[in-house]
Design a protein around this motif. Structure first.
Motif, PDB file in Angstrom:
ATOM      1  N   SER A 183       0.735  -1.187  -0.163  1.00  0.00           N
ATOM      2  CA  SER A 183      -0.151   0.102   0.086  1.00  0.00           C
ATOM      3  C   SER A 183       0.840   1.092  -0.174  1.00  0.00           C
ATOM      4  O   SER A 183       1.881   1.266   0.062  1.00  0.00           O
ATOM      5  CB  SER A 183      -1.276  -0.270   1.215  1.00  0.00           C
ATOM      6  OG  SER A 183      -0.289   0.064   2.443  1.00  0.00           O
ATOM      7  N   GLY A 184       0.592   2.216  -0.256  1.00  0.00           N
ATOM      8  CA  GLY A 184       1.426   3.487  -0.523  1.00  0.00           C
ATOM      9  C   GLY A 184      -0.357   5.183  -0.080  1.00  0.00           C
ATOM     10  O   GLY A 184      -1.296   4.217   0.937  1.00  0.00           O
ATOM     11  N   ILE A 185       0.802   5.977   0.665  1.00  0.00           N
ATOM     12  CA  ILE A 185      -0.049   7.525   0.878  1.00  0.00           C
ATOM     13  C   ILE A 185       0.051   7.731  -0.027  1.00  0.00           C
ATOM     14  O   ILE A 185       0.237   8.566  -1.136  1.00  0.00           O
ATOM     15  CB  ILE A 185       0.082   7.839   1.651  1.00  0.00           C
ATOM     16  CG1 ILE A 185       0.644   6.581   3.394  1.00  0.00           C
ATOM     17  CG2 ILE A 185      -0.009   9.277   2.577  1.00  0.00           C
ATOM     18  CD1 ILE A 185       1.474   6.937   4.300  1.00  0.00           C
ATOM     19  N   ILE A 186      -2.093   8.714  -0.411  1.00  0.00           N
ATOM     20  CA  ILE A 186      -1.740  10.292  -0.806  1.00  0.00           C
ATOM     21  C   ILE A 186      -1.432  11.548  -0.360  1.00  0.00           C
ATOM     22  O   ILE A 186      -2.445  11.536   0.731  1.00  0.00           O
ATOM     23  CB  ILE A 186      -2.786  10.269  -1.781  1.00  0.00           C
ATOM     24  CG1 ILE A 186      -2.583   9.329  -3.051  1.00  0.00           C
ATOM     25  CG2 ILE A 186      -3.482  11.629  -2.621  1.00  0.00           C
ATOM     26  CD1 ILE A 186      -3.828   9.388  -3.742  1.00  0.00           C
ATOM     27  N   LEU A 234      -6.879  22.443   9.019  1.00  0.00           N
ATOM     28  CA  LEU A 234      -5.741  23.675   9.026  1.00  0.00           C
ATOM     29  C   LEU A 234      -4.666  23.125   9.699  1.00  0.00           C
ATOM     30  O   LEU A 234      -4.383  22.737  10.900  1.00  0.00           O
ATOM     31  CB  LEU A 234      -6.504  24.845   9.764  1.00  0.00           C
ATOM     32  CG  LEU A 234      -6.305  25.902   9.845  1.00  0.00           C
ATOM     33  CD1 LEU A 234      -5.311  26.560   8.450  1.00  0.00           C
ATOM     34  CD2 LEU A 234      -6.951  26.538  10.304  1.00  0.00           C
ATOM     35  N   ASN A 235      -3.548  24.113   9.237  1.00  0.00           N
ATOM     36  CA  ASN A 235      -2.345  23.175  10.273  1.00  0.00           C
ATOM     37  C   ASN A 235      -1.688  24.729  10.436  1.00  0.00           C
ATOM     38  O   ASN A 235      -1.277  25.719   9.964  1.00  0.00           O
ATOM     39  CB  ASN A 235      -0.786  22.764   9.058  1.00  0.00           C
ATOM     40  CG  ASN A 235       0.008  22.670   9.939  1.00  0.00           C
ATOM     41  OD1 ASN A 235       0.320  23.698  10.560  1.00  0.00           O
ATOM     42  ND2 ASN A 235       0.847  22.076   9.234  1.00  0.00           N
ATOM     43  N   PRO A 236      -1.635  25.011  11.987  1.00  0.00           N
ATOM     44  CA  PRO A 236      -2.193  26.827  12.723  1.00  0.00           C
ATOM     45  C   PRO A 236       0.067  27.442  12.149  1.00  0.00           C
ATOM     46  O   PRO A 236      -0.579  28.138  11.826  1.00  0.00           O
ATOM     47  CB  PRO A 236      -1.663  26.127  13.952  1.00  0.00           C
ATOM     48  CG  PRO A 236      -1.773  24.538  13.992  1.00  0.00           C
ATOM     49  CD  PRO A 236      -2.316  24.123  13.064  1.00  0.00           C
ATOM     50  N   ASN A 237       0.898  26.275  11.383  1.00  0.00           N
ATOM     51  CA  ASN A 237       1.452  26.964  11.396  1.00  0.00           C
ATOM     52  C   ASN A 237       1.893  27.317   9.843  1.00  0.00           C
ATOM     53  O   ASN A 237       2.981  27.997   9.586  1.00  0.00           O
ATOM     54  CB  ASN A 237       2.771  25.533  11.498  1.00  0.00           C
ATOM     55  CG  ASN A 237       3.278  25.437  13.301  1.00  0.00           C
ATOM     56  OD1 ASN A 237       2.871  26.074  14.445  1.00  0.00           O
ATOM     57  ND2 ASN A 237       3.065  23.950  13.536  1.00  0.00           N
ATOM     58  N   THR A 238       1.130  26.565   9.069  1.00  0.00           N
ATOM     59  CA  THR A 238       1.828  27.265   7.410  1.00  0.00           C
ATOM     60  C   THR A 238       0.327  27.439   7.100  1.00  0.00           C
ATOM     61  O   THR A 238      -0.098  28.468   6.001  1.00  0.00           O
ATOM     62  CB  THR A 238       1.741  25.482   6.937  1.00  0.00           C
ATOM     63  OG1 THR A 238       0.894  24.647   6.910  1.00  0.00           O
ATOM     64  CG2 THR A 238       3.287  25.049   7.533  1.00  0.00           C
ATOM     65  N   GLY A 239      -0.939  27.813   7.672  1.00  0.00           N
ATOM     66  CA  GLY A 239      -2.005  28.391   7.119  1.00  0.00           C
ATOM     67  C   GLY A 239      -2.456  27.658   6.071  1.00  0.00           C
ATOM     68  O   GLY A 239      -3.053  27.600   5.316  1.00  0.00           O
ATOM     69  N   GLN A 240      -2.042  26.152   5.954  1.00  0.00           N
ATOM     70  CA  GLN A 240      -2.831  25.225   4.926  1.00  0.00           C
ATOM     71  C   GLN A 240      -3.734  24.386   4.992  1.00  0.00           C
ATOM     72  O   GLN A 240      -3.124  24.181   6.722  1.00  0.00           O
ATOM     73  CB  GLN A 240      -1.480  25.225   4.464  1.00  0.00           C
ATOM     74  CG  GLN A 240      -0.348  25.935   3.100  1.00  0.00           C
ATOM     75  CD  GLN A 240       0.861  24.714   2.854  1.00  0.00           C
ATOM     76  OE1 GLN A 240       1.146  23.332   3.079  1.00  0.00           O
ATOM     77  NE2 GLN A 240       1.276  25.373   1.658  1.00  0.00           N
ATOM     78  N   PHE A 241      -4.476  23.052   4.511  1.00  0.00           N
ATOM     79  CA  PHE A 241      -5.422  22.546   4.836  1.00  0.00           C
ATOM     80  C   PHE A 241      -4.389  21.348   4.221  1.00  0.00           C
ATOM     81  O   PHE A 241      -4.819  20.767   3.431  1.00  0.00           O
ATOM     82  CB  PHE A 241      -6.444  22.812   4.379  1.00  0.00           C
ATOM     83  CG  PHE A 241      -7.416  23.890   4.824  1.00  0.00           C
ATOM     84  CD1 PHE A 241      -7.730  23.990   6.235  1.00  0.00           C
ATOM     85  CD2 PHE A 241      -7.231  25.380   4.689  1.00  0.00           C
ATOM     86  CE1 PHE A 241      -8.869  24.890   7.048  1.00  0.00           C
ATOM     87  CE2 PHE A 241      -7.907  26.294   4.988  1.00  0.00           C
ATOM     88  CZ  PHE A 241      -8.670  26.550   6.067  1.00  0.00           C
ATOM     89  N   ASN A 242      -4.056  21.016   5.166  1.00  0.00           N
ATOM     90  CA  ASN A 242      -3.084  19.387   5.290  1.00  0.00           C
ATOM     91  C   ASN A 242      -4.659  18.440   4.838  1.00  0.00           C
ATOM     92  O   ASN A 242      -5.469  18.061   5.688  1.00  0.00           O
ATOM     93  CB  ASN A 242      -2.545  18.914   5.588  1.00  0.00           C
ATOM     94  CG  ASN A 242      -1.110  20.635   5.709  1.00  0.00           C
ATOM     95  OD1 ASN A 242      -0.814  20.697   4.840  1.00  0.00           O
ATOM     96  ND2 ASN A 242      -0.553  20.478   7.031  1.00  0.00           N
ATOM     97  N   PHE A 243      -3.847  17.220   4.162  1.00  0.00           N
ATOM     98  CA  PHE A 243      -4.778  16.733   4.433  1.00  0.00           C
ATOM     99  C   PHE A 243      -3.706  14.528   3.753  1.00  0.00           C
ATOM    100  O   PHE A 243      -2.528  15.350   3.459  1.00  0.00           O
ATOM    101  CB  PHE A 243      -6.048  15.667   3.287  1.00  0.00           C
ATOM    102  CG  PHE A 243      -5.801  16.108   1.472  1.00  0.00           C
ATOM    103  CD1 PHE A 243      -5.537  14.827   1.097  1.00  0.00           C
ATOM    104  CD2 PHE A 243      -5.802  16.988   0.954  1.00  0.00           C
ATOM    105  CE1 PHE A 243      -5.443  14.696  -0.098  1.00  0.00           C
ATOM    106  CE2 PHE A 243      -4.935  16.982  -0.733  1.00  0.00           C
ATOM    107  CZ  PHE A 243      -4.792  16.164  -1.046  1.00  0.00           C
ATOM    108  N   THR A 244      -4.076  13.298   3.843  1.00  0.00           N
ATOM    109  CA  THR A 244      -3.965  12.234   3.782  1.00  0.00           C
ATOM    110  C   THR A 244      -4.552  10.655   3.813  1.00  0.00           C
ATOM    111  O   THR A 244      -5.532  10.998   4.971  1.00  0.00           O
ATOM    112  CB  THR A 244      -2.965  11.944   5.345  1.00  0.00           C
ATOM    113  OG1 THR A 244      -2.167  13.309   4.849  1.00  0.00           O
ATOM    114  CG2 THR A 244      -2.157  10.808   5.291  1.00  0.00           C
TER     115      THR A 244
END
Length: 293
Positions: A183-186, A234-244
């Motif tokens: 398996s892998g990750i996006i 939301l990543n408070p350090n970068t201001g980006q909305f991350n997902f995995t």
């Protein structure tokens, strides 16, 4: 949908031959993990288990729990895993599946949904529906090797409001299994321009190059259905909305971002809109990085 890993404590209860809590640092045998993908408007989804069965070509191995164990599936998302633990020692050979017995019961003793308004709702397996679900997954147990299997419980597909009682939810488990070695990750982030006022965001992952559609367990044969999904956070350090999105078989994937995840009912056709679509390639034990914009 939810991603959850079955905790080492619960696994030790279900699989007493694993020798949890001590012994050699050399991990061998079988480790069973659980994962989930998020569900809208909830803060907790507790589901009980009382049996795991490993299905082999030359025999089955049943590990009933002495008591029902309940786990909050909502707490583990985005590929989160617990610490390593000793593997269950089962005979070497080829295996074709794992059966899970759930304990959703009237009254919510073992299984319940807590909504964002703080209310707790009963989560039942409908009368006549099976409580034991067999997940097809091929794996081989060999001496000196720890085989890790992840069971993905898709709660966006598995939980729906009871049409006869709005205070209750129905649980119809939808599961898939994967060998972690295969398996892998996006992973990636959602551009802030997509996160509009009133947005209920989710990223759906579809196998192949397809046009994204809503989740519908009653969809006609051939209509694409997401294999998994994720909430952007939301990543408070970068201001980006991350997902995995983790535990995906190798191959090509289509990713669709929607702000209407709250309108997507699992058992009906819903006209939700995908405002961003992109593609990714998953390979074994690697992470593919994408941007939704």
């Amino acid at each position: 949908m939810f991603r959850l890993i079955l905790s080492s404590v619960l696994l030790c209860c279900l699989l007493p031959l694993s020798g949890c809590g001590g012994g050699s640092n050399k991990l061998t045998g079988l480790a069973v993990y659980f994962t989930d993908a998020p569900i809208d408007n909830a803060t907790a989804v507790n589901i009980g288990f009382n049996d795991i069965k490993v299905i082999g070509v030359n025999g089955n191995y049943d590990y009933p729990a002495p008591t029902v164990s309940t786990v909050n599936f909502y707490a583990l998302q985005g590929g989160t895993e617990t610490a390593e633990f000793n593997g269950v020692q089962i005979p070497n050979g080829n295996y074709t599946g794992i059966s899970i017995t759930f304990s959703a019961d009237p009254g919510g003793t073992y299984s319940a949904v807590t909504l964002s308004d703080g209310t707790v709702h009963e989560l039942d397996i409908p009368s006549g529906d099976p409580s034991t679900i067999t997940v097809p997954v091929d794996f081989t147990i060999t001496s000196g090797h720890l085989t890790k299997i992840t069971i993905d419980l898709d709660l966006r597909k598995s939980i729906m409001q009871d049409p006869n009682d709005s205070t209750k939810f129905i649980f119809k488990p939808v599961l898939r299994g994967i060998n972690n070695d295969d398996s892998g990750i996006i992973s990636g982030f959602v551009d802030t321009s997509l996160m509009t006022t009133g947005c209920h965001p989710s990223i759906y992952a579809f196998s192949g190059d397809v046009t994204p559609t809503d989740i519908n367990i009653n969809a006609p044969s051939g209509q694409p259905q997401p294999i998994s999904s994720a909430f952007p956070e939301l990543n408070p350090n970068t201001g980006q909305f991350n997902f995995t999105i983790a535990y995906l078989p190798p191959g090509q994937y289509t990713l669709g971002f929607t702000c209407q995840a709250d309108q997507d009912q699992p058992d009906t056709a819903d006209a939700i809109t995908f405002t961003s679509v992109t593609h990714a390639t998953v390979t074994d034990r690697n992470t593919s990085i994408v941007t939704m914009k």
